[in-house]
Design a protein around this motif. Structure first.
Motif, mmCIF file in Angstrom:
data_model
loop_
_atom_site.group_PDB
_atom_site.id
_atom_site.type_symbol
_atom_site.label_atom_id
_atom_site.label_comp_id
_atom_site.label_asym_id
_atom_site.label_seq_id
_atom_site.Cartn_x
_atom_site.Cartn_y
_atom_site.Cartn_z
ATOM 1 N N ASP A 20 39.363 71.250 75.294
ATOM 2 C CA ASP A 20 38.272 71.704 76.159
ATOM 3 C C ASP A 20 37.315 70.586 76.558
ATOM 4 O O ASP A 20 36.606 70.712 77.546
ATOM 5 C CB ASP A 20 37.507 72.854 75.491
ATOM 6 C CG ASP A 20 36.921 72.450 74.158
ATOM 7 O OD1 ASP A 20 37.674 71.854 73.339
ATOM 8 O OD2 ASP A 20 35.741 72.705 73.916
ATOM 9 N N GLU A 21 37.290 69.478 75.782
ATOM 10 C CA GLU A 21 36.352 68.406 76.128
ATOM 11 C C GLU A 21 36.945 67.514 77.210
ATOM 12 O O GLU A 21 37.985 66.884 76.995
ATOM 13 C CB GLU A 21 36.024 67.574 74.894
ATOM 14 C CG GLU A 21 35.104 68.299 73.921
ATOM 15 C CD GLU A 21 35.167 67.732 72.527
ATOM 16 O OE1 GLU A 21 34.702 66.590 72.348
ATOM 17 O OE2 GLU A 21 35.713 68.407 71.632
ATOM 18 N N PRO A 22 36.265 67.465 78.381
ATOM 19 C CA PRO A 22 36.817 66.722 79.520
ATOM 20 C C PRO A 22 37.087 65.242 79.216
ATOM 21 O O PRO A 22 38.088 64.700 79.648
ATOM 22 C CB PRO A 22 35.737 66.856 80.593
ATOM 23 C CG PRO A 22 34.882 67.998 80.172
ATOM 24 C CD PRO A 22 34.990 68.111 78.698
ATOM 25 N N VAL A 62 47.304 70.002 70.551
ATOM 26 C CA VAL A 62 46.399 71.148 70.553
ATOM 27 C C VAL A 62 45.105 70.830 69.812
ATOM 28 O O VAL A 62 45.134 70.415 68.647
ATOM 29 C CB VAL A 62 47.067 72.362 69.847
ATOM 30 C CG1 VAL A 62 46.200 73.606 69.975
ATOM 31 C CG2 VAL A 62 48.463 72.622 70.403
ATOM 32 N N ASP A 63 43.983 71.021 70.483
ATOM 33 C CA ASP A 63 42.691 70.841 69.824
ATOM 34 C C ASP A 63 42.414 72.073 68.967
ATOM 35 O O ASP A 63 42.741 73.194 69.339
ATOM 36 C CB ASP A 63 41.590 70.686 70.889
ATOM 37 C CG ASP A 63 40.238 70.424 70.262
ATOM 38 O OD1 ASP A 63 40.186 69.777 69.194
ATOM 39 O OD2 ASP A 63 39.232 70.873 70.845
ATOM 40 N N TRP A 64 41.822 71.839 67.786
ATOM 41 C CA TRP A 64 41.531 72.962 66.895
ATOM 42 C C TRP A 64 40.410 73.833 67.449
ATOM 43 O O TRP A 64 40.526 75.041 67.588
ATOM 44 C CB TRP A 64 41.154 72.412 65.521
ATOM 45 C CG TRP A 64 40.809 73.440 64.494
ATOM 46 C CD1 TRP A 64 40.011 74.538 64.645
ATOM 47 C CD2 TRP A 64 41.278 73.459 63.156
ATOM 48 N NE1 TRP A 64 39.941 75.226 63.468
ATOM 49 C CE2 TRP A 64 40.699 74.588 62.537
ATOM 50 C CE3 TRP A 64 42.104 72.618 62.419
ATOM 51 C CZ2 TRP A 64 40.935 74.891 61.207
ATOM 52 C CZ3 TRP A 64 42.336 72.930 61.091
ATOM 53 C CH2 TRP A 64 41.764 74.065 60.498
ATOM 54 N N MET A 65 39.275 73.149 67.773
ATOM 55 C CA MET A 65 38.082 73.880 68.205
ATOM 56 C C MET A 65 38.112 74.108 69.710
ATOM 57 O O MET A 65 37.794 73.215 70.493
ATOM 58 C CB MET A 65 36.824 73.084 67.829
ATOM 59 C CG MET A 65 36.668 72.864 66.331
ATOM 60 S SD MET A 65 36.510 74.411 65.412
ATOM 61 C CE MET A 65 34.776 74.754 65.694
ATOM 62 N N LEU A 66 38.520 75.293 70.080
ATOM 63 C CA LEU A 66 38.568 75.652 71.494
ATOM 64 C C LEU A 66 37.668 76.857 71.723
ATOM 65 O O LEU A 66 37.495 77.665 70.811
ATOM 66 C CB LEU A 66 40.006 76.018 71.907
ATOM 67 C CG LEU A 66 41.064 74.919 71.898
ATOM 68 C CD1 LEU A 66 42.449 75.520 72.031
ATOM 69 C CD2 LEU A 66 40.810 73.914 73.011
HETATM 70 CA CA CA Z 1 37.167 71.106 71.226
#
Ligand code: CA
Length: 241
Positions: A20-22, A62-66
């Motif tokens: 999610d972080e651009p 895959v990022d954990w914190m989404l």
């Molecule tokens: Ca994130």
């Protein structure tokens, strides 16, 4: 879900980045495309489901914190899918605790990288996972004298090639991969065409007919048996080499 038929060399493998972080997505896009990979991007797990439905990537980061569905929950759901569960996955996490790592592996992660990460290390892990997945693709499915070589997409009976169209090939692969399991028409539809496609259940019968016809030449049409009230299954003495 429909995996594409055909194989890609390791250099053009497609990687799905879910982040999610651009800034991090940008960094990943830059690093991975420069290394020769094809990139697909998703900002959330919800987006990623759609991407995966359209086309299965060769690897997922895959990022954990989404926001919304977390990376872990996304991986849990991917594990339920016959095709997506086999795609190697690397998790990006800011959490370093052992318990967190363990939770990640339980959810079907093959490797993880803690943020901030070195792009060189990430590339090395990706390469290693793709290599491992590539050799896993050399698997052979055998049963009833039918030999399917998954990496070369060849089907042989007593050394002679059985000529199958892509859909019949995938149908045979699904049935041979799940020995003795009966699949309903709608289950076969889901696996071969994806949940979103509109395909009539009778289409399955048409492809089963074609598959049997191709196998009849080799006296193997009885390998695909009809299970009354259910659907179809592979019938034969199966072993997975
Ligand atoms: Ca994130």
């Amino acid at each position: 879900m429909i995996p594409e038929v055909g194989f890609k060399s390791m250099d053009t493998a497609s990687i799905l980045v879910i982040e999610d972080e651009p800034e991090i997505r940008e960094l990943l896009r830059f690093t991975l495309s420069r290394a020769g990979y094809e990139i697909q991007e998703a900002e959330s797990a919800e987006d990623a489901f759609k991407v995966v439905e359209r086309r299965l990537p060769d690897l997922m980061v895959v990022d954990w914190m989404l926001p919304g569905i977390s990376g872990i929950e996304f991986l849990r759901r991917m594990r339920e899918d016959d095709y997506a569960s086999e795609v190697p996955k690397i998790m990006l996490t800011a959490r370093g605790e052992e318990a967190s790592k363990l939770k990640g592996f339980v959810a079907g992660v093959d490797d993880y990288i803690t943020k901030p990460f070195s792009t060189r290390e990430l590339l090395a892990r990706i390469k290693a996972l793709l290599r491992r997945a590539g050799s896993a693709g050399d698997e052979e499915l055998t049963g009833n004298g039918i030999v399917m070589s998954v990496s070369s997409h060849e089907v042989r009976v007593d050394g002679d090639a059985v000529h199958l169209r892509p859909t019949e090939y995938r149908l045979l692969q699904l049935l041979m991969k799940n020995p003795r399991r009966a699949f309903s028409r709608s289950q076969i539809l889901d696996r071969l065409w994806g949940r979103s496609a509109y395909v009539d259940e009778r289409t399955v019968d048409v492809h089963v007919l074609r598959l049997r016809k191709a196998l009849r030449e080799f006296n193997r049409e009885s390998s695909i048996s009809t299970v009354r009230g259910v659907g179809y299954r592979f019938c034969g003495n199966l072993s997975k080499d």
